[in-house]
Write a protein that holds these residues in place. Sequence first.
Motif, mmCIF file in Angstrom:
data_model
loop_
_atom_site.group_PDB
_atom_site.id
_atom_site.type_symbol
_atom_site.label_atom_id
_atom_site.label_comp_id
_atom_site.label_asym_id
_atom_site.label_seq_id
_atom_site.Cartn_x
_atom_site.Cartn_y
_atom_site.Cartn_z
ATOM 1 N N ALA A 137 0.832 -1.208 0.000
ATOM 2 C CA ALA A 137 0.000 0.000 0.000
ATOM 3 C C ALA A 137 0.862 1.252 0.000
ATOM 4 C CB ALA A 137 -0.932 0.001 1.209
ATOM 5 N N LEU A 138 0.437 2.237 -0.771
ATOM 6 C CA LEU A 138 1.053 3.559 -0.785
ATOM 7 C C LEU A 138 -0.064 4.600 -0.745
ATOM 8 C CD1 LEU A 138 3.820 3.468 -3.561
ATOM 9 C CD2 LEU A 138 4.187 3.673 -1.095
ATOM 10 N N VAL A 139 0.268 5.773 -0.235
ATOM 11 C CA VAL A 139 -0.611 6.933 -0.377
ATOM 12 C C VAL A 139 0.189 7.983 -1.122
ATOM 13 C CG1 VAL A 139 -1.919 8.726 0.795
ATOM 14 C CG2 VAL A 139 -1.895 6.412 1.722
ATOM 15 N N VAL A 140 -0.319 8.430 -2.257
ATOM 16 C CA VAL A 140 0.414 9.340 -3.130
ATOM 17 C C VAL A 140 -0.435 10.564 -3.448
ATOM 18 C CG1 VAL A 140 1.882 7.567 -4.149
ATOM 19 C CG2 VAL A 140 -0.349 8.024 -5.140
ATOM 20 N N SER A 141 0.235 11.622 -3.861
ATOM 21 C CA SER A 141 -0.459 12.857 -4.238
ATOM 22 C C SER A 141 -0.782 12.833 -5.729
ATOM 23 C CB SER A 141 0.418 14.066 -3.914
ATOM 24 O OG SER A 141 1.585 14.063 -4.729
ATOM 25 N N ARG A 142 -1.598 13.774 -6.135
ATOM 26 C CA ARG A 142 -1.929 13.893 -7.562
ATOM 27 C C ARG A 142 -0.666 14.145 -8.388
ATOM 28 N NH1 ARG A 142 -6.881 15.195 -9.759
ATOM 29 N NH2 ARG A 142 -7.624 15.914 -7.727
ATOM 30 N N GLU A 143 0.252 14.946 -7.831
ATOM 31 C CA GLU A 143 1.495 15.256 -8.531
ATOM 32 C C GLU A 143 2.378 14.016 -8.672
ATOM 33 O OE1 GLU A 143 0.297 16.945 -5.955
ATOM 34 O OE2 GLU A 143 -0.410 18.738 -7.028
ATOM 35 N N GLU A 144 2.444 13.203 -7.621
ATOM 36 C CA GLU A 144 3.251 11.987 -7.692
ATOM 37 C C GLU A 144 2.692 11.007 -8.708
ATOM 38 O OE1 GLU A 144 5.176 11.438 -3.270
ATOM 39 O OE2 GLU A 144 2.998 11.205 -3.477
ATOM 40 N N ILE A 145 1.384 10.956 -8.825
ATOM 41 C CA ILE A 145 0.766 10.088 -9.833
ATOM 42 C C ILE A 145 1.132 10.562 -11.231
ATOM 43 C CG2 ILE A 145 -1.423 9.280 -10.799
ATOM 44 C CD1 ILE A 145 -2.597 9.583 -7.961
ATOM 45 N N ALA A 146 1.038 11.876 -11.446
ATOM 46 C CA ALA A 146 1.326 12.442 -12.772
ATOM 47 C C ALA A 146 2.792 12.246 -13.158
ATOM 48 C CB ALA A 146 0.958 13.916 -12.792
ATOM 49 N N GLU A 190 -8.719 4.533 -4.478
ATOM 50 C CA GLU A 190 -9.489 5.351 -3.538
ATOM 51 C C GLU A 190 -8.908 6.748 -3.364
ATOM 52 O OE1 GLU A 190 -12.655 5.444 -0.488
ATOM 53 O OE2 GLU A 190 -12.152 3.987 -2.043
ATOM 54 N N GLU A 191 -9.775 7.739 -3.453
ATOM 55 C CA GLU A 191 -9.400 9.117 -3.143
ATOM 56 C C GLU A 191 -9.744 9.390 -1.683
ATOM 57 O OE1 GLU A 191 -10.080 13.144 -5.552
ATOM 58 O OE2 GLU A 191 -11.881 12.563 -4.440
ATOM 59 N N TYR A 192 -8.749 9.804 -0.899
ATOM 60 C CA TYR A 192 -8.978 10.103 0.513
ATOM 61 C C TYR A 192 -9.366 11.571 0.652
ATOM 62 C CZ TYR A 192 -6.638 5.673 1.544
ATOM 63 O OH TYR A 192 -6.298 4.340 1.610
ATOM 64 N N VAL A 193 -10.540 11.798 1.225
ATOM 65 C CA VAL A 193 -11.064 13.160 1.370
ATOM 66 C C VAL A 193 -11.371 13.415 2.843
ATOM 67 C CG1 VAL A 193 -12.914 14.761 0.717
ATOM 68 C CG2 VAL A 193 -12.042 13.103 -0.954
ATOM 69 N N LEU A 201 -6.778 14.412 0.566
ATOM 70 C CA LEU A 201 -5.617 14.092 1.395
ATOM 71 C C LEU A 201 -4.614 13.203 0.684
ATOM 72 C CD1 LEU A 201 -7.582 13.335 4.691
ATOM 73 C CD2 LEU A 201 -6.545 15.507 4.001
ATOM 74 N N GLY A 202 -5.007 12.604 -0.408
ATOM 75 C CA GLY A 202 -4.122 11.719 -1.150
ATOM 76 C C GLY A 202 -4.912 10.636 -1.852
ATOM 77 N N TYR A 203 -4.186 9.761 -2.533
ATOM 78 C CA TYR A 203 -4.804 8.688 -3.301
ATOM 79 C C TYR A 203 -4.170 7.361 -2.903
ATOM 80 C CZ TYR A 203 -6.642 12.446 -6.191
ATOM 81 O OH TYR A 203 -7.294 13.576 -6.624
ATOM 82 N N GLU A 204 -5.014 6.373 -2.741
ATOM 83 C CA GLU A 204 -4.532 5.035 -2.401
ATOM 84 C C GLU A 204 -3.964 4.367 -3.650
ATOM 85 O OE1 GLU A 204 -6.770 0.912 -1.596
ATOM 86 O OE2 GLU A 204 -7.369 2.535 -0.253
ATOM 87 N N ALA A 205 -2.726 3.911 -3.550
ATOM 88 C CA ALA A 205 -2.100 3.163 -4.637
ATOM 89 C C ALA A 205 -1.820 1.752 -4.124
ATOM 90 C CB ALA A 205 -0.812 3.839 -5.082
ATOM 91 N N ARG A 206 -2.407 0.781 -4.777
ATOM 92 C CA ARG A 206 -2.339 -0.609 -4.326
ATOM 93 C C ARG A 206 -1.428 -1.405 -5.243
ATOM 94 N NH1 ARG A 206 -5.773 -4.305 -6.143
ATOM 95 N NH2 ARG A 206 -7.077 -2.611 -6.925
ATOM 96 N N GLN A 207 -0.428 -2.071 -4.653
ATOM 97 C CA GLN A 207 0.511 -2.832 -5.471
ATOM 98 C C GLN A 207 -0.155 -4.083 -6.022
ATOM 99 O OE1 GLN A 207 4.261 -5.535 -4.599
ATOM 100 N NE2 GLN A 207 4.736 -3.394 -4.165
#
Length: 357
Positions: A137-146, A190-193, A201-207
């Motif tokens: 599991a990771l929590v990443v920002s919109r910028e990190e995703i881009a 998942e978008e954390y709001v 607050l961030g986005y859930e990134a699942r490996q």
Amino acid sequence: MMKSLQRILCLGVLLVASLAMADSIQLRDGHPDVYYVKKGDTLWDISARFLENPWQWPELWHDNPEIDNPHLIYPGDEIRLSWQGGEPRLTVNRDGNSRTQLPDGTIKLTPRARELDRDSAIPAIPMSAIQSYLKEALVVSREEIADAPYVVGGQDRRVVYGMGDTIYARDPDTQFENAPPRYGIYRVGEEYVDPETDEVLGYEARQIGLASITGHEDDMVTMEVVRSSEDIRVDDRLFPQPDRRVRAVLYPHAPDEKTTGHIIRFFDRINSVARNDVVVMNLGEREGMEPGHVLDIFQQGELVRDRQRDEMVRLPRTRSGSLVLFRVYEKVSYGLIMESLRPIYMQDIVESPEGSY
């Protein structure tokens, strides 16, 4: 005269603080005076044998010059409760004997040589309950995703890929400069709001897989999928694999200040969660959270109508459990529920334990 008065005031403050600590520590009814640590124990389990509030464990430690780090506890150690100056104290005895409790209650000692390392110390919390979240599991920002590299295709014009397949990934920004030999393949979900401010607050990134680089040309790499838990698709993101182990020195403790938040996500459950389930909170590093922090959980009181005054009022909240944070990001944290007195729901309140601030 002034210096003497200052000394008296300082001593008074220290005495009051000491008494306050002693008064706040509650020993559990029927607690043992001695406990022998065994394989499979956790620091929380041992603390709960002695204390009503297991997070108060560090406050009872007595300096033991033979133990470099009392928070590293090993199977075979003797935990002993004693009283000094009217205050409870816990000490660790590590004499190298293996202890076996016989059916009649007798403790059999077997001398043995002990080579201790940090990895063999008992964990703070059950590792089996959180292992997958540490690795996958990771929590990443919109910028990190881009900015992250992403899958653009694979062999044979297929649309899904799995273990043993060859895939291609692209990194237009850095062209895989200083790329590690392996990447985790993640699916953003998942978008954390924040339920109060509506802040993202961030986005859930699942490996969902792991791939090794086998070739590199300009901004594109060829990769072999060495592991996959589900189908890999175009646009899945690549992130490096950091060391995500929880250290043995992580131990439950209360935050320094009062902090309040909410549970905003739980996994593999529909309506409620309980002991040994993992939840996500809208509290992170910016709120001063750190791994090991203990938070109490409260159910919000029901909204009812006061028929005498013809108005809506909210009933008092009720404590429903406690949790320990094991992974902390900038704006959210992952926690393991250690105690559940009743079902725990989304939006339940999390707060620093009473008496800890």
